[in-house]
Design a protein around this motif. Structure first.
Motif, PDB file in Angstrom:
ATOM      1  N   GLU A 176       1.179  -1.218   0.008  1.00 28.32           N
ATOM      2  CA  GLU A 176       0.459  -0.021  -0.282  1.00 28.32           C
ATOM      3  C   GLU A 176       0.944   1.227  -0.411  1.00 28.32           C
ATOM      4  O   GLU A 176       1.811   0.929   1.235  1.00 28.32           O
ATOM      5  CB  GLU A 176      -0.903   0.174   1.699  1.00 28.32           C
ATOM      6  CG  GLU A 176      -1.305   1.230   1.404  1.00 28.32           C
ATOM      7  CD  GLU A 176      -2.474   1.280   2.784  1.00 28.32           C
ATOM      8  OE1 GLU A 176      -1.861   1.912   3.633  1.00 28.32           O
ATOM      9  OE2 GLU A 176      -3.254   0.468   2.586  1.00 28.32           O
ATOM     10  N   SER A 186      -4.253  10.724  -0.227  1.00 27.83           N
ATOM     11  CA  SER A 186      -4.926   9.395  -1.401  1.00 27.83           C
ATOM     12  C   SER A 186      -3.623   8.310  -1.026  1.00 27.83           C
ATOM     13  O   SER A 186      -2.502   7.832  -0.283  1.00 27.83           O
ATOM     14  CB  SER A 186      -4.364  10.155  -2.369  1.00 27.83           C
ATOM     15  OG  SER A 186      -3.044  10.106  -2.709  1.00 27.83           O
ATOM     16  N   GLN A 187      -4.078   7.147  -1.653  1.00 24.16           N
ATOM     17  CA  GLN A 187      -4.066   5.967  -1.002  1.00 24.16           C
ATOM     18  C   GLN A 187      -4.067   4.817  -2.094  1.00 24.16           C
ATOM     19  O   GLN A 187      -5.870   4.706  -2.843  1.00 24.16           O
ATOM     20  CB  GLN A 187      -4.198   5.068   0.146  1.00 24.16           C
ATOM     21  CG  GLN A 187      -4.019   4.189   0.985  1.00 24.16           C
ATOM     22  CD  GLN A 187      -4.815   3.656   2.198  1.00 24.16           C
ATOM     23  OE1 GLN A 187      -4.972   4.332   2.915  1.00 24.16           O
ATOM     24  NE2 GLN A 187      -5.654   2.557   2.175  1.00 24.16           N
ATOM     25  N   SER A 188      -2.807   4.043  -2.388  1.00 24.70           N
ATOM     26  CA  SER A 188      -3.010   2.579  -3.753  1.00 24.70           C
ATOM     27  C   SER A 188      -2.618   1.602  -3.500  1.00 24.70           C
ATOM     28  O   SER A 188      -1.684   1.934  -2.310  1.00 24.70           O
ATOM     29  CB  SER A 188      -3.431   3.712  -4.464  1.00 24.70           C
ATOM     30  OG  SER A 188      -2.097   3.870  -4.980  1.00 24.70           O
ATOM     31  N   THR A 189      -2.625   0.613  -4.296  1.00 26.54           N
ATOM     32  CA  THR A 189      -2.086  -0.404  -4.129  1.00 26.54           C
ATOM     33  C   THR A 189      -1.028  -0.853  -5.304  1.00 26.54           C
ATOM     34  O   THR A 189      -1.358  -0.563  -6.113  1.00 26.54           O
ATOM     35  CB  THR A 189      -3.300  -1.045  -4.166  1.00 26.54           C
ATOM     36  OG1 THR A 189      -3.676  -1.642  -2.247  1.00 26.54           O
ATOM     37  CG2 THR A 189      -2.431  -2.730  -3.680  1.00 26.54           C
ATOM     38  N   ASP A 219       0.161  -1.091 -11.612  1.00 28.04           N
ATOM     39  CA  ASP A 219      -1.342  -0.962 -10.064  1.00 28.04           C
ATOM     40  C   ASP A 219      -1.716  -1.780  -9.916  1.00 28.04           C
ATOM     41  O   ASP A 219      -1.196  -2.714  -9.942  1.00 28.04           O
ATOM     42  CB  ASP A 219      -1.759   0.609 -11.102  1.00 28.04           C
ATOM     43  CG  ASP A 219      -1.658  -0.409 -12.104  1.00 28.04           C
ATOM     44  OD1 ASP A 219      -2.388  -1.090 -11.966  1.00 28.04           O
ATOM     45  OD2 ASP A 219      -2.508   0.722 -12.885  1.00 28.04           O
ATOM     46  N   GLU A 220      -2.734  -1.062  -9.316  1.00 28.86           N
ATOM     47  CA  GLU A 220      -3.907  -2.134  -8.292  1.00 28.86           C
ATOM     48  C   GLU A 220      -4.026  -2.754  -9.890  1.00 28.86           C
ATOM     49  O   GLU A 220      -4.035  -4.844  -8.990  1.00 28.86           O
ATOM     50  CB  GLU A 220      -4.922  -1.532  -7.622  1.00 28.86           C
ATOM     51  CG  GLU A 220      -5.710  -2.173  -7.198  1.00 28.86           C
ATOM     52  CD  GLU A 220      -6.750  -1.449  -5.799  1.00 28.86           C
ATOM     53  OE1 GLU A 220      -7.247  -2.643  -5.463  1.00 28.86           O
ATOM     54  OE2 GLU A 220      -6.714   0.085  -6.316  1.00 28.86           O
ATOM     55  N   ARG A 226       3.841   1.467 -12.246  1.00 28.91           N
ATOM     56  CA  ARG A 226       3.785   2.945 -11.302  1.00 28.91           C
ATOM     57  C   ARG A 226       5.122   2.934 -11.109  1.00 28.91           C
ATOM     58  O   ARG A 226       5.394   3.850  -9.898  1.00 28.91           O
ATOM     59  CB  ARG A 226       2.709   1.843  -9.927  1.00 28.91           C
ATOM     60  CG  ARG A 226       1.578   2.381 -10.400  1.00 28.91           C
ATOM     61  CD  ARG A 226       1.133   3.441 -10.188  1.00 28.91           C
ATOM     62  NE  ARG A 226       1.650   4.715  -8.899  1.00 28.91           N
ATOM     63  CZ  ARG A 226       0.630   4.685  -7.619  1.00 28.91           C
ATOM     64  NH1 ARG A 226      -0.660   4.244  -7.982  1.00 28.91           N
ATOM     65  NH2 ARG A 226       1.143   4.683  -6.997  1.00 28.91           N
TER      66      ARG A 226
END
Length: 279
Positions: A176, A186-189, A219-220, A226
Motif C-alpha cells: 500500500e 490518497s491511497q493505492s495498491t 498498479d492495482e 507505477r
C-alpha cells in the motif's frame, strides 16, 4: 519587429519572463538575444527565490562565476543538511527537487540489525542505504513540508529502491502506498512483480534471482506501471502526486506498507524518497 534594435536591458527583461530552456534557445534568434542570454539579470529570475538559504545548507560549498553558472550547478544533485537530504533543480523550469535519504526516513525496526542493515552503496549519492535483511512488517515513511517546494507546481513523490539478487517475498502480497498533504489523503495498491530474462515468473518465495532478473512496479489492476527502472541504476515506485499552491504550508507524509502478510520478505534496498515536478 527587429529585436536587434531593442536595448540590451529590454531584451534581458523579456527573456527573464521565459523559461531557462527558452532563454538558451533564444540565443539563436538574433545577435541581441545572443548577447543578453547569459546576463545575470535573466538567470537570477530563474533561480529559486530562497536559493541563498538553500546554499547555506550545502555540505560542500559551490563556487560560481555567474547566475547562469550557479543555475547549471544547481541542476546537479547536491547534498544538504549534513548529507541526509539532496537538493537540485529541474533544468528546463528551475523548479525545486528534493530527495530524502533512507536515514531521513522512518523505517519500522530500521535500527534493529536483525531486520535491517545499513551500508555504503557505490551507486548511491548518499553515504549509506538501508537493506532489508528479513522481516514480515514492512513500513517506510517520509515527511516534509510544501513550503520548501516550488509554488504552483504539481509534484510526484517516488520511493527510490533496488532489489537485491537474494530478494524473496516482496511480491507475495501487494503493498500500500499513501500520500497525505494536510488533511487530504490518497491511497493505492502497487505490486512489485519479478520477471527474469526468459519471461518466466519466479516460482519460489525464497528463490534467489540471477542478475538477469527484472522487477516491475504495477498498479492495482496490474495493467499499468507505477514506476520502474531509472537511468541511474535504481528503480522508483510512484507513491502519489499533489499540487502545491502558491501560499501552501502543509505537511507531506509519504509511505509504503505491507503489513497484512505474515510471511518473511527480504532483499529490498532503500535509497530514499524523491520529490520532483510531475510531467
Amino acid at each position: 519587429m527587429n529585436f536587434d534594435h531593442l536595448p540590451e536591458d529590454c531584451c534581458a527583461h523579456i527573456l527573464s519572463f521565459t523559461s531557462p530552456g527558452d532563454a538558451c534557445r533564444s540565443s539563436l534568434v538574433s545577435s541581441s538575444f545572443r548577447a543578453t542570454a547569459d546576463a545575470d539579470s535573466v538567470w537570477r529570475k530563474f533561480l529559486p527565490s530562497d536559493h541563498k538559504q538553500i546554499l547555506s545548507r550545502f555540505v560542500s560549498p559551490i563556487a560560481c562565476s555567474s547566475s547562469k553558472d550557479l543555475f547549471m550547478k544547481l541542476c546537479s544533485p547536491n547534498l544538504i543538511d549534513g548529507g541526509d537530504k539532496m537538493f537540485f533543480i529541474e533544468k528546463s523550469t528551475g523548479k525545486k527537487c528534493y530527495m530524502l535519504s533512507a536515514r531521513d526516513l522512518s523505517i519500522t525496526w530500521g535500527s534493529h540489525p536483525l531486520y535491517w542493515t545499513w551500508r555504503p552503496c557505490l551507486e548511491s549519492r548518499f553515504a549509506e542505504v538501508a537493506e532489508l535483511r528479513t522481516i514480515w512488517w514492512l513500513e517506510i515513511c517520509g515527511t516534509t513540508n510544501t513550503q520548501i517546494l516550488s509554488p504552483k507546481t504539481a509534484y510526484g513523490a517516488y520511493l527510490i529502491i533496488k532489489i537485491a539478487n537474494r530478494a524473496y517475498g516482496l511480491d507475495t502480497l501487494p503493498s500500500e502506498v499513501s500520500l497525505e498533504v494536510g488533511n487530504s489523503k490518497s491511497q493505492s495498491t502497487i505490486y512489485l512483480s519479478k520477471r527474469n530474462d526468459s519471461g518466466k515468473q519466479a516460482s519460489s518465495e525464497h528463490e534467489h534471482f540471477p542478475k538477469g532478473s527484472r522487477w516491475r512496479v504495477l498498479d492495482e489492476d496490474r495493467s499499468g506501471g507505477r514506476g520502474g527502472e531509472r537511468g541511474d541504476g535504481w528503480m522508483e515506485v510512484e507513491i502519489g502526486s499533489f499540487y502545491n499552491g502558491e501560499c501552501d504550508e502543509k505537511d507531506v507524509r509519504m509511505s509504503l506498507r505491507e503489513v497484512k502478510g505474515v510471511h518473511l520478505k527480504g532483499g529490498l534496498i532503500v535509497e530514499g524518497i524523491e520529490l520532483r515536478p510531475k510531467q
